[in-house]
Write an enzyme that holds these catalytic residues in place. Structure first.
Site, short mmCIF file in Angstrom:
data_model
loop_
_atom_site.label_atom_id
_atom_site.label_comp_id
_atom_site.label_asym_id
_atom_site.label_seq_id
_atom_site.Cartn_x
_atom_site.Cartn_y
_atom_site.Cartn_z
N GLN A 108 54.96 41.71 34.79
CA GLN A 108 53.96 40.88 35.47
C GLN A 108 53.17 40.22 34.34
OE1 GLN A 108 50.60 42.82 37.29
NE2 GLN A 108 50.33 41.21 38.81
N ARG A 113 38.33 49.91 29.35
CA ARG A 113 37.31 50.94 29.11
C ARG A 113 37.82 52.17 28.36
NH1 ARG A 113 35.00 51.91 34.82
NH2 ARG A 113 36.76 50.67 35.51
C1 UD1 Z 1 42.62 48.81 44.25
C2 UD1 Z 1 42.67 48.48 45.75
C3 UD1 Z 1 41.52 49.17 46.45
C4 UD1 Z 1 41.57 50.67 46.20
C5 UD1 Z 1 41.62 50.97 44.70
C6 UD1 Z 1 41.89 52.42 44.47
C7 UD1 Z 1 43.61 46.24 45.98
C8 UD1 Z 1 43.32 44.82 46.16
N1 UD1 Z 1 42.56 47.05 45.92
O1 UD1 Z 1 41.43 48.26 43.75
O2 UD1 Z 1 41.57 48.93 47.85
O3 UD1 Z 1 40.45 51.30 46.81
O4 UD1 Z 1 42.68 50.23 44.06
O5 UD1 Z 1 41.77 52.70 43.12
O6 UD1 Z 1 44.76 46.62 45.91
N2 UD1 Z 1 47.49 46.36 38.67
C9 UD1 Z 1 48.59 45.67 38.23
N3 UD1 Z 1 48.57 44.32 38.25
C10 UD1 Z 1 47.52 43.61 38.71
C11 UD1 Z 1 46.40 44.32 39.17
C12 UD1 Z 1 46.41 45.69 39.14
O7 UD1 Z 1 49.58 46.28 37.80
O8 UD1 Z 1 47.59 42.37 38.70
C13 UD1 Z 1 47.50 47.83 38.63
C14 UD1 Z 1 46.47 48.40 37.70
O9 UD1 Z 1 46.99 48.61 36.42
C15 UD1 Z 1 46.10 49.71 38.39
C16 UD1 Z 1 46.32 49.41 39.86
O10 UD1 Z 1 47.17 48.29 39.92
O11 UD1 Z 1 46.96 50.76 38.02
C17 UD1 Z 1 45.03 49.15 40.61
O12 UD1 Z 1 44.39 48.05 40.02
P1 UD1 Z 1 42.81 47.97 39.97
O13 UD1 Z 1 42.44 46.70 39.35
O14 UD1 Z 1 42.27 49.21 39.41
O15 UD1 Z 1 42.50 47.90 41.54
P2 UD1 Z 1 41.08 47.97 42.19
O16 UD1 Z 1 40.48 46.63 42.15
O17 UD1 Z 1 40.34 49.10 41.66
#
Ligand code: UD1
Ligand code: CA
Length: 457
Positions: A72, A14
């Site tokens: 990753q 986004r």
């Molecule tokens: C996550 C949390 C949720 C919380 C929210 C807060 C989990 C399952 N959920 O949700 O409980 O309320 O954050 O914002 O943890 N990322 C990686 N690799 C991945 C996935 C994500 O590095 O495979 C990083 C993203 O770049 C980001 C962060 O982890 O910086 C959070 O990922 P995002 O997909 O935004 O998590 P949410 O689903 O929003």
């Protein structure tokens, strides 16, 4: 020992940008660098950045940060992201997990969270939101003990009503992560490995999940698009403006103030609207800065008056100076006490002595100017011969007439006077008058040309 993991593999669709999300900036500093600054504050023994989308760019940008990078390659969830770091985790360490796109968390909040970590407990940073939609909800039992986190997409109606949400920040003993992370499964609504599932595992293992809260919501807000980026920028700028107001600085409008670095100010400084400060800027006492000034890496001494639309970079101003309006002080400008730089004057690599004046429309570069010198309007140091730069020296008490070109290298000795319109190519001796312009001729009874009569056809 403290180990920090920063999740930064997400794409940031986004933002609609070719730059990875965590490299976008808040107050001129990448989000992820702001998170890394917290790791420095907390004295982390090691910091791991989990990279995925744009990994090369992120690694390049942070090559000198001291952090290690862990790839990753597929983004299979936050739990999967932390799993990539497991080979580096020390059982006895406290491990703090942060997101690279949450730039405004305070060090104090994180150290409060870390105090909750022990062999028998872990820490979870939560926040109560009026609009909890999208976040993981915190489940508590009858005794208010946290039992699990349920993600929005997996939550039932009753759970969706819960306003206490997971910020994503947690702190756990290394040995617990080593035990729990390999057990994560992806059988959930999103088919992801959720880091949040370790909360239920903690409960099952009799490890208490203790919670801490930030002082404000902004501390845990992530950036997903440019609107949120702009909102956090304003929150951050407001905070800095208020810190300055509290310290006794007058900001004529704190909503039109931007500091993209650090600004320290003595007493009774006044800053008008739309000024931008970058790098390290220090103001003495009683400094006034007019509207629309841009000041970067500068030391500005007491009682200096900087008028509107002035640009200053990498310069030192001793104090009692008058600068602008519309002055441009380029890198290497040093003004001694009480110097005056007026409108449309550009300076570069120059020392200007005490009480000397360059009041109008001049360029003074690669020069040393003594004390009590007056440089007339339109004076130029011709410092560049097309290949090399050369030095101009103007000694104490020199008077340079208007529209003078000083062809460097050249020295105008102490007390010399230069006639207006001179092109000075030879150095003078003390107290000489230098006139270097075509001699004036006055011709009597001069008749101006008259217009030719129209040709007859
Ligand atoms: C996550 C949390 C949720 C919380 C929210 C807060 C989990 C399952 N959920 O949700 O409980 O309320 O954050 O914002 O943890 N990322 C990686 N690799 C991945 C996935 C994500 O590095 O495979 C990083 C993203 O770049 C980001 C962060 O982890 O910086 C959070 O990922 P995002 O997909 O935004 O998590 P949410 O689903 O929003
Ligand atoms: Ca998110």
């Amino acid at each position: 020992m403290l180990q920090i993991i920063i999740l930064a593999a997400g794409k940031g669709t986004r933002m609609r940008s070719n730059t990875p999300k965590v490299l976008h900036t808040l107050a001129a500093k990448p989000f992820v660098q702001r998170v890394l600054d917290r790791a420095t504050d907390l004295g982390a023994a090691s910091t791991y950045i989990v990279t995925g989308h744009g990994a090369e760019q992120v690694e390049q940008a942070l090559a000198n940060s001291g952090a290690a990078f862990v790839a990753q390659t597929e983004q299979l969830g936050t739990g999967h992201a932390v799993q990539q770091v497991l080979p580096h985790i020390q059982p006895e360490a406290s491990v703090l997990i942060l997101y690279g796109d949450v730039p405004l968390t305070k060090t104090e909040t994180l150290s409060n969270l870390l105090m909750l970590v022990s062999s028998e407990s872990m820490g979870l940073l939560t926040v109560n939101l009026a609009e909890p939609s999208g976040y993981g909800r915190i489940l508590r039992d009858a005794n208010e003990q946290v039992t699990a986190i349920v993600e929005q997409k997996d939550a039932g109606l009753e759970q969706l009503a819960i306003q206490e949400v997971n910020t994503g920040v947690m702190a756990v003993k290394g040995k617990h992560l080593l035990a729990w992370l390999p057990q994560l499964s992806n059988s959930n609504a999103q088919g992801e490995y959720y880091l949040t599932d370790i909360i239920a595992m903690a409960c099952a293992a009799g490890i208490e999940v203790k919670t801490a809260q930030p002082r404000s919501e902004a501390e845990v807000m992530g950036v997903n698009d440019r609107i949120q980026q702009a909102q956090l920028e304003r929150i951050y700028q407001r905070e800095q403006a208020e810190a300055l107001l509290t310290a006794g600085v007058t900001l004529l409008d704190p909503a039109r103030f931007d500091c993209r670095g650090t600004l320290t100010a003595g007493s009774d400084c006044v800053i008008d609207i739309n000024c931008i400060f970058e790098g390290d800027v220090t103001l003495g006492n009683n400094v006034t800065i007019g509207a629309n000034c841009s000041i970067k890496n500068a030391k500005i001494g007491d009682n200096t008056d900087i008028k509107a639309n002035t640009i200053i970079e990498d310069s030192t101003i001793a104090g009692g100076s008058d600068i602008g309006p519309f002055a441009r002080l380029r890198p290497g400008t040093e003004l001694a006490l009480g110097a005056k730089i007026g409108n449309f004057v550009e300076t570069k690599k120059v020392h200007i002595g005490a009480g000397s004046k360059v009041n109008h429309l001049s360029y003074v570069g690669d020069a040393v100017v003594g004390k009590g010198v007056n440089i007339g309007a339109g004076t130029i140091t011709c410092n560049y011969d097309g290949v090399n730069k050369h030095q101009t020296t103007i000694e104490d008490d020199v008077f340079v007439g208007s529209n003078t070109a000083l062809v460097a290298p050249v020295t105008v000795a102490k007390g010399s006077t230069i006639g207006a319109g001179s092109t000075v190519t030879q150095s003078s001796k003390d107290h000489q008058l230098v006139v270097a312009r075509a001699k004036q001729r006055n011709i009597d009874n001069w008749r101006r040309p008259v217009k030719n009569p129209p040709s007859k056809k």
